[in-house]
Design an enzyme around this catalytic site. Structure first.
Site, short mmCIF file in Angstrom:
data_model
loop_
_atom_site.label_atom_id
_atom_site.label_comp_id
_atom_site.label_asym_id
_atom_site.label_seq_id
_atom_site.Cartn_x
_atom_site.Cartn_y
_atom_site.Cartn_z
CB SER A 1 91.12 109.47 7.54
OG SER A 1 91.35 110.28 8.66
CE1 TYR B 1 86.14 109.98 9.66
CE2 TYR B 1 87.64 111.40 10.87
CZ TYR B 1 87.42 110.40 9.95
OH TYR B 1 88.49 109.83 9.31
CB SER B 2 85.77 110.61 17.21
OG SER B 2 86.73 110.69 18.23
CG ASN B 3 91.09 111.53 13.70
OD1 ASN B 3 91.31 110.87 12.69
ND2 ASN B 3 90.78 112.80 13.65
CB THR C 1 88.36 111.56 2.15
OG1 THR C 1 87.64 111.67 3.39
CG2 THR C 1 87.38 111.61 1.00
N GLY C 2 91.26 111.02 3.03
CA GLY C 2 92.28 111.17 4.05
C GLY C 2 92.94 112.53 3.96
#
Length: 377
Positions: free
Chosen positions: A84, A182-184, A328-329
């Protein structure tokens, strides 16, 4: 270039002419960084790589194994899937298009991509960037809840519009602008918006606007499942720690696309966030917009989100330091953290070749690396 011999340096030190400055302190900090990196690997993470930039210069460290098959040791320059962290790159491109008057932050997505999402006339570009659109996350809310999700997704193939359709079918989580989640899906929509506005593929536009101008030679938006160059292999223990891990390196990129496809290095991500913070990529007004944080939900204490950026008070809790900012990812087999202090003087990018988001012991070990690098002593 003049060079001073070691004998001359010794003589000058004896005469009190050359001060040893902060070398012992600096060496102590670097030792603490390496020890904290080793401690992450001691929790069971195969390998860890990091780059720290601070007032003493640049430190690069590694620990553990990059490839359990060959036994190759992790190297600080190894590439990894940044997950992300991709979102900050996508957000930066969107905001550049705003600066060029090709988009407006308060434009409805329906204006640019008609019919893509339900209620699109009430969802703005700003809400997509800030995760306040209300769109369901196609990944965590739908795909990851299926049996054997991670294993199946390694080989699955989706188009970006397929991913948006999955979210649309699930229905919204809340009315646009009324809450935060939070939404991809938001960043898949934004990737499609970039392509519609520029007429170029998303990866090409990220390369043209960010990767090449900043000379990020280890960064790519790959079009195949194969990792380029020397890299960390990603690992997941699907059957518990005693069992053999699964190598998740060659993952289907279509599952993430604009939400998390980027491959990078610790050096490149530090360079990107430094350039961003110094105003090299966005005009001041839009950088302020990007860094204007809104409180997240109760499941993310100490963290807030702006427009493709997050900040956190967790890494330097109790020190009085202002929050650090970055992103962050986490994707199958990888966890990445890239953060900069508010004054821009300290940076760290840390990447692990295991997703540790559900392991508190490993998460605390990673937190120790971050706090060692970022917090004033």
């Amino acid at each position: 270039m003049l060079r001073t011999s070691s004998a001359l340096v010794a003589a000058l030190l004896a005469a009190g002419v050359v001060a040893p400055a902060a070398a012992p302190h600096r060496a102590g900090e670097r030792t603490a960084l390496q020890q904290s990196l080793d401690a992450v690997v001691a929790t069971g993470v195969p390998g860890a790589v990091a780059e720290v930039r601070d007032e003493h210069g640049t430190w690069r460290g590694s620990s553990g194994t990059a490839d359990l098959g060959s036994g190759r040791h992790a190297q600080a320059g190894d590439k990894f899937r940044a997950g992300s962290v991709t979102k900050t790159f996508v957000s930066t491109v969107v905001l550049q298009l705003v600066a060029e008057h090709k988009l407006g932050l308060d434009d409805a997505i329906e204006q640019h991509l008609p019919g893509l999402v339900p209620n699109g006339e009430h969802i703005t570009v700003r809400q997509l960037l800030a995760h306040t659109s209300g769109l369901t996350d196609y990944l965590t809310d739908v795909l990851m809840k299926r049996p054997n999700a991670v294993q199946d997704l390694q080989k699955a193939t989706y188009t970006p519009r397929d991913l948006v359709a999955i979210a649309a079918e699930a229905g919204p989580k809340f009315a646009p602008g009324s809450s935060w989640s939070y939404s991809n899906t938001n960043y898949v929509v934004l990737g499609l918006l970039i392509e519609k506005t520029t007429g170029h593929p998303l990866g090409q536009e990220i390369g043209r606007r960010i990767v090449r101008p900043l000379h990020l030679t280890g960064t790519s938006f790959p079009a195949t499942t194969k990792m380029p160059g020397a890299h960390l292999h990603g690992y997941e223990w699907f059957n518990g720690a005693p069992a053999a891990p699964s190598d998740t390196t060659d993952f289907s990129l279509s599952v993430y696309w604009g939400a998390g496809t980027l491959v990078s290095t610790t050096h490149d991500l530090n360079s990107f966030y430094r350039a961003l913070g110094k105003g090299e990529l966005l005009p001041p007004a839009l950088l302020r917009e990007m860094r204007t944080m809104r409180s997240d939900g109760p499941d993310r204490p100490g963290r807030s989100y702006g427009l493709g950026l997050e900040d956190s008070t967790n890494y330097c809790a109790g020190t009085g330091q202002r929050p650090v900012w970055g992103h962050t990812g986490s994707v199958a087999g990888y966890n990445t953290f890239s953060f900069t202090t508010a004054d821009g003087k300290r940076q760290i990018t840390l990447s692990l070749n295991q997703n540790i988001t559900k392991n508190e012991k490993q998460d605390q070990a990673a937190l120790k690396v971050l706090s060692t690098a970022l917090c004033r002593k």
